[in-house]
Write an enzyme that holds these catalytic residues in place. Structure first.
Site, PDB file in Angstrom:
ATOM      1  N   TYR B 145      26.743  41.357  18.987  1.00 11.32           N
ATOM      2  CA  TYR B 145      27.397  39.772  19.301  1.00 11.32           C
ATOM      3  C   TYR B 145      25.957  39.129  19.020  1.00 11.32           C
ATOM      4  O   TYR B 145      25.736  38.111  19.868  1.00 11.32           O
ATOM      5  CB  TYR B 145      27.744  39.780  20.806  1.00 11.32           C
ATOM      6  CG  TYR B 145      28.415  38.538  21.509  1.00 11.32           C
ATOM      7  CD1 TYR B 145      29.565  38.376  21.066  1.00 11.32           C
ATOM      8  CD2 TYR B 145      27.982  38.307  22.557  1.00 11.32           C
ATOM      9  CE1 TYR B 145      30.180  37.148  21.411  1.00 11.32           C
ATOM     10  CE2 TYR B 145      28.472  37.102  23.260  1.00 11.32           C
ATOM     11  CZ  TYR B 145      29.823  36.696  22.576  1.00 11.32           C
ATOM     12  OH  TYR B 145      30.315  35.540  23.342  1.00 11.32           O
ATOM     13  N   HIS B 150      27.421  31.984  17.572  1.00 11.34           N
ATOM     14  CA  HIS B 150      28.696  32.245  17.692  1.00 11.34           C
ATOM     15  C   HIS B 150      29.129  32.799  19.418  1.00 11.34           C
ATOM     16  O   HIS B 150      29.859  31.959  19.849  1.00 11.34           O
ATOM     17  CB  HIS B 150      28.763  33.778  17.159  1.00 11.34           C
ATOM     18  CG  HIS B 150      29.993  34.220  17.369  1.00 11.34           C
ATOM     19  ND1 HIS B 150      31.705  33.815  17.213  1.00 11.34           N
ATOM     20  CD2 HIS B 150      30.337  35.410  18.224  1.00 11.34           C
ATOM     21  CE1 HIS B 150      32.307  34.751  17.677  1.00 11.34           C
ATOM     22  NE2 HIS B 150      31.643  35.840  18.235  1.00 11.34           N
ATOM     23  N   ARG B 159      34.415  30.298  28.684  1.00 10.93           N
ATOM     24  CA  ARG B 159      33.488  29.936  30.216  1.00 10.93           C
ATOM     25  C   ARG B 159      32.766  28.487  29.876  1.00 10.93           C
ATOM     26  O   ARG B 159      31.659  28.441  29.789  1.00 10.93           O
ATOM     27  CB  ARG B 159      32.747  30.960  30.587  1.00 10.93           C
ATOM     28  CG  ARG B 159      33.337  32.218  30.693  1.00 10.93           C
ATOM     29  CD  ARG B 159      32.126  33.578  30.922  1.00 10.93           C
ATOM     30  NE  ARG B 159      31.084  33.372  29.776  1.00 10.93           N
ATOM     31  CZ  ARG B 159      31.507  34.119  28.550  1.00 10.93           C
ATOM     32  NH1 ARG B 159      32.717  34.790  28.570  1.00 10.93           N
ATOM     33  NH2 ARG B 159      30.465  33.934  27.539  1.00 10.93           N
ATOM     34  N   GLU B 217      31.335  39.785   9.544  1.00  8.83           N
ATOM     35  CA  GLU B 217      30.300  40.574  10.294  1.00  8.83           C
ATOM     36  C   GLU B 217      29.296  41.300   9.235  1.00  8.83           C
ATOM     37  O   GLU B 217      30.249  41.580   8.037  1.00  8.83           O
ATOM     38  CB  GLU B 217      30.548  41.486  11.188  1.00  8.83           C
ATOM     39  CG  GLU B 217      31.392  40.639  12.569  1.00  8.83           C
ATOM     40  CD  GLU B 217      31.529  41.611  13.772  1.00  8.83           C
ATOM     41  OE1 GLU B 217      30.908  42.656  13.637  1.00  8.83           O
ATOM     42  OE2 GLU B 217      32.339  41.187  14.458  1.00  8.83           O
ATOM     43  N   GLN B 256      42.914  38.882  23.503  1.00  4.48           N
ATOM     44  CA  GLN B 256      41.585  39.082  23.878  1.00  4.48           C
ATOM     45  C   GLN B 256      41.416  37.979  25.195  1.00  4.48           C
ATOM     46  O   GLN B 256      40.706  38.560  26.234  1.00  4.48           O
ATOM     47  CB  GLN B 256      40.613  38.587  22.843  1.00  4.48           C
ATOM     48  CG  GLN B 256      39.198  38.977  23.130  1.00  4.48           C
ATOM     49  CD  GLN B 256      38.246  38.306  21.823  1.00  4.48           C
ATOM     50  OE1 GLN B 256      38.672  38.018  20.932  1.00  4.48           O
ATOM     51  NE2 GLN B 256      37.133  38.639  22.041  1.00  4.48           N
ATOM     52  N   TYR B 260      40.311  40.648  28.346  1.00  5.15           N
ATOM     53  CA  TYR B 260      38.911  41.088  28.178  1.00  5.15           C
ATOM     54  C   TYR B 260      38.356  41.321  29.607  1.00  5.15           C
ATOM     55  O   TYR B 260      37.115  41.723  29.488  1.00  5.15           O
ATOM     56  CB  TYR B 260      38.149  40.285  27.147  1.00  5.15           C
ATOM     57  CG  TYR B 260      37.477  38.972  27.801  1.00  5.15           C
ATOM     58  CD1 TYR B 260      38.349  37.845  28.107  1.00  5.15           C
ATOM     59  CD2 TYR B 260      36.213  39.018  27.784  1.00  5.15           C
ATOM     60  CE1 TYR B 260      37.519  36.984  28.851  1.00  5.15           C
ATOM     61  CE2 TYR B 260      35.564  37.880  28.434  1.00  5.15           C
ATOM     62  CZ  TYR B 260      36.203  36.970  29.084  1.00  5.15           C
ATOM     63  OH  TYR B 260      35.729  35.628  29.439  1.00  5.15           O
ATOM     64  N   LYS B 269      41.240  43.795  19.276  1.00  5.74           N
ATOM     65  CA  LYS B 269      40.306  44.243  18.321  1.00  5.74           C
ATOM     66  C   LYS B 269      40.670  45.689  17.666  1.00  5.74           C
ATOM     67  O   LYS B 269      40.276  45.762  16.522  1.00  5.74           O
ATOM     68  CB  LYS B 269      38.890  44.519  19.015  1.00  5.74           C
ATOM     69  CG  LYS B 269      38.377  43.268  19.706  1.00  5.74           C
ATOM     70  CD  LYS B 269      37.637  42.140  18.615  1.00  5.74           C
ATOM     71  CE  LYS B 269      37.005  41.129  19.240  1.00  5.74           C
ATOM     72  NZ  LYS B 269      36.340  40.128  18.401  1.00  5.74           N
TER      73      LYS B 269
END
Lengths: 444, 444
Positions: B145, B150, B159, B217, B256, B260, B269
């Site tokens: 990550y 991102h 959040r 990615e 997700q 999660y 995923k």
């Protein structure tokens, strides 16, 4: 769900010509016959074995001796493999045939038994002269969180205002684990180093974990695989489960607390996870089935894809689970192992069938030999809490041992042993063997 | 960290006897020579290949023809394997020898080139008549990550009060992915079904994901493995990295968001993750190295185990990354693919060496062929955001395409193609090929 299937293999009066299998306290009577992978001391090649008392039926030797001539050639090939994956891939019905034939081969009163007994020197190995391996090449390992008692206890420590998240009662929560972390019982486990914090926002320091813990779990191996994109109706979920083992999902709680947001546990879990070497088939567990967890009034009913009448009636397994510990001081004093907890797999909020069906529901491919962990098995009372984090309540109520030592978390030299067994009136007791590991000091 | 290593293989004036390799816009000039696993249309057996222009050097055929007689027998064996794992396991220096020899074999002006050219019909395959596979048996797949852009963007959606968690700048955050989810470029990707919610506390409904997304990615394959309990000093981290590919970590954002917490992404995923088939070695990327991310004033310095002077100076890779889309309507209209974003791998907060060293720091075993994902590569500006969630800002600012269609998330029939290339004055441009997948409708 597969219909109840009690057959000759569950007959408690059957006697084996392997004497140790007739002892009332053996984990491996004729009624069990779990599969594993072992290695003779004299050769590198791993072999399929079936545990019987304190011996192991060497399937490669038995095939060579002609004892499995009546099974399908593909099954015979699987019995001469280096891992259980080929047998798992064939599916439960072929494994059932093998277990039934092994039952006759190891019985005292059958023609097959007489033939096998005459070949005992060739086809029976002693557990003293073999080593046990991880029984399958595990393509992927996923770990669930299916005990509501565990989830509530841990949640109340990490998120006091919000212990049980709103998704918990709607889906079996799980995460991807690390297949490379899986080791067989007996492998020493090195204490990990990593980042941890004294206050929630850091800064972190790097040190050996000061909060190393075990987690008492049941593991389940996948039998038939699914293709990517396929789903598994819950009524057929157990066709995809080969059998169960014990699983110790070692955890470093201090590392976990700092790293786990927002993507979940990572290095706090991936340093080692120990499995017991013998895979107890669902067929052997048939007499010990119980109803699934009774949801509290007000809890939502399972969504249709996770709901099945047979799963409700008998999707649980009445497996008694225990955690035992010895410390350096206990071993020096010649003190016996001490039991830390005793729980029941039947108290899990979600059944294995629900976990499997949910896992496949988005199209995730499950492969033969993949491993699913149940998550820590904790019951409602203190004595049934399946990890030290809960037992000692985050270090606030350390456990006192017979030596006078206390444990908030594990110390170097501590050896943790998981045990499991099933008992029911009218049936032979069966067990899982042991899942043990000793904590080694962190690297300097 | 390995010292800079520019050699003959980076000479931009070298010409290949494979004409297509000399075209200025090819991804696979002599200066690249990535490894992959392919299958001829006429046989099942997978083979090791090396991409050159629009052709593939068939390593099995080349070994049989004696072209690799000068390399170590273990390396030759690895080149005749069914996967890249054996070559990866040998380590970077043996793979470097192979790449250097392949460079001579495919050059116009060398004796080795003359010999290989004479055997071209036997040792060169056309990309028209082969299929590409996932290049390694991936034991474990972990996903990081590592883009702070991102993490900040997504965090601010999930959040708003707490977008970037306090651990982010202290460790490369990662999680365990699902190895069984990995498919090669070109494989259709079925839209998953699953639970999602209209309000944060539920109740959930089950339906095809309405928020399917891609994630751009970089993937990195492990070369040498580590043993459980071992750690990797950051100065040696790149010895453990074989090479890079493109990775599309398809994501179902609605699934997700609901699943999660607290253990991280799971079914959102694990339905599919697409890799480009060619593994570009770190040696080929040597000319395109850049300094690692410049931390903002006030950001903590990396902890000592994640800090290395060479990594700071040249631990990044200047790789330009692009996402392209075609929709059903675009294809029907004969419209060309449209670029959605363009970013730079050099903008990542953490380097691959830091990710690898952190991954091993707790003792987690990394095995040859394991795959590490970088996490979504997003840069600071809108045009460099590496997923639709960010580009369309959670659906609030849908992207408008040339057909007038808009996209907040992916629709059935959308085909997403990732591309990557490296350019620098004085060197040949190299590329990664494509990483493509088309969204198929969910199961009924």
């Amino acid at each position: 769900m597969t219909q109840p299937l009690l057959d000759d293999t569950h007959d408690p009066s059957a006697q084996s010509w392997v004497e140790s299998a007739n002892a009332p306290d053996t984990d491996f009577p004729l009624a069990n016959l779990p599969f594993g992978i072992f290695r003779h001391d004299f050769e590198e090649r791993p072999r399929v074995g079936i545990a019987i008392g304190d011996r192991v039926l060497d399937c490669l030797a038995a095939v060579r001796a002609g004892l499995f001539n009546t099974v399908d050639p593909a099954v015979r090939d699987a019995l001469t493999s280096w891992t259980l994956n080929p047998l798992m891939a064939l599916g439960r019905s072929d494994a059932r045939d093998v277990r039934r034939l092994a039952h006759r081969l190891l019985q005292a009163e059958t023609p097959e038994g007489a033939k096998a007994r005459a070949l005992a020197d060739d086809v029976l190995a002693s557990t003293d002269s073999i080593g046990m391996r991880v029984p399958a090449e595990i393509g992927d390992y996923s770990d669930f969180y299916a005990s509501i008692h565990h989830a509530t206890n841990v949640g109340s420590m990490f998120r006091p205002d919000n212990p049980l998240l709103p998704n918990y009662k709607w889906m079996p929560i799980g995460y991807h684990g690390r297949a490379s972390s899986i080791v067989p019982s007996g492998t020493p486990v090195r204490r990990p180093r990593g980042q941890s914090v004294a206050s929630p926002d850091g800064p972190p320091t790097v040190s050996p974990s000061g909060r190393m813990d075990y987690e008492l779990e049941i593991g389940a191996y996948i039998a038939r695989g699914t293709r990517q994109g396929d789903v598994v109706p819950i009524a057929r979920a157990e066709d995809y489960l080969f059998g169960l083992c014990l699983l110790n999902d070692w955890s470093a709680r201090d590392l976990q607390q700092w790293e786990y947001q927002p993507l979940g546990p990572f290095l706090s879990k991936s340093f080692a996870s120990t499995v017991s070497p013998w895979v107890v088939t669902l067929d052997a567990l048939e007499p010990f089935r119980v109803a699934s967890f009774t949801r509290a009034p007000g809890d939502p009913a399972p969504l249709p894809y996770l709901d099945d009448a047979a799963d409700r009636a008998r999707g649980g397994f009445g497996i008694t689970l225990e955690v035992w510990i010895t410390t350096e001081a206990m071993r020096a004093a010649g003190a016996p192992a001490e039991r830390l907890s005793r729980g029941d797999f039947g108290t899990m909020y979600w059944t294995l069938a629900q976990m499997l069906t949910h896992h496949a529901s988005g199209g995730c491919a499950l492969r033969p030999g993949d491993l699913i962990g149940s998550g820590t098995v904790s019951g409602p009372d203190r004595g049934s809490r399946g990890c030290l984090l809960e037992l000692a309540w985050r270090g606030q109520s350390p456990v006192t041992l017979s030596t006078g030592e206390t444990r908030a978390f594990l110390q170097d030299g501590d050896e943790v042993t998981l045990r499991a067994s099933c008992e029911r009136e009218g049936f032979r007791r069966i067990g899982f063997g042991t899942c043990a590991g000793r904590v080694m000091p962190a690297l300097a």
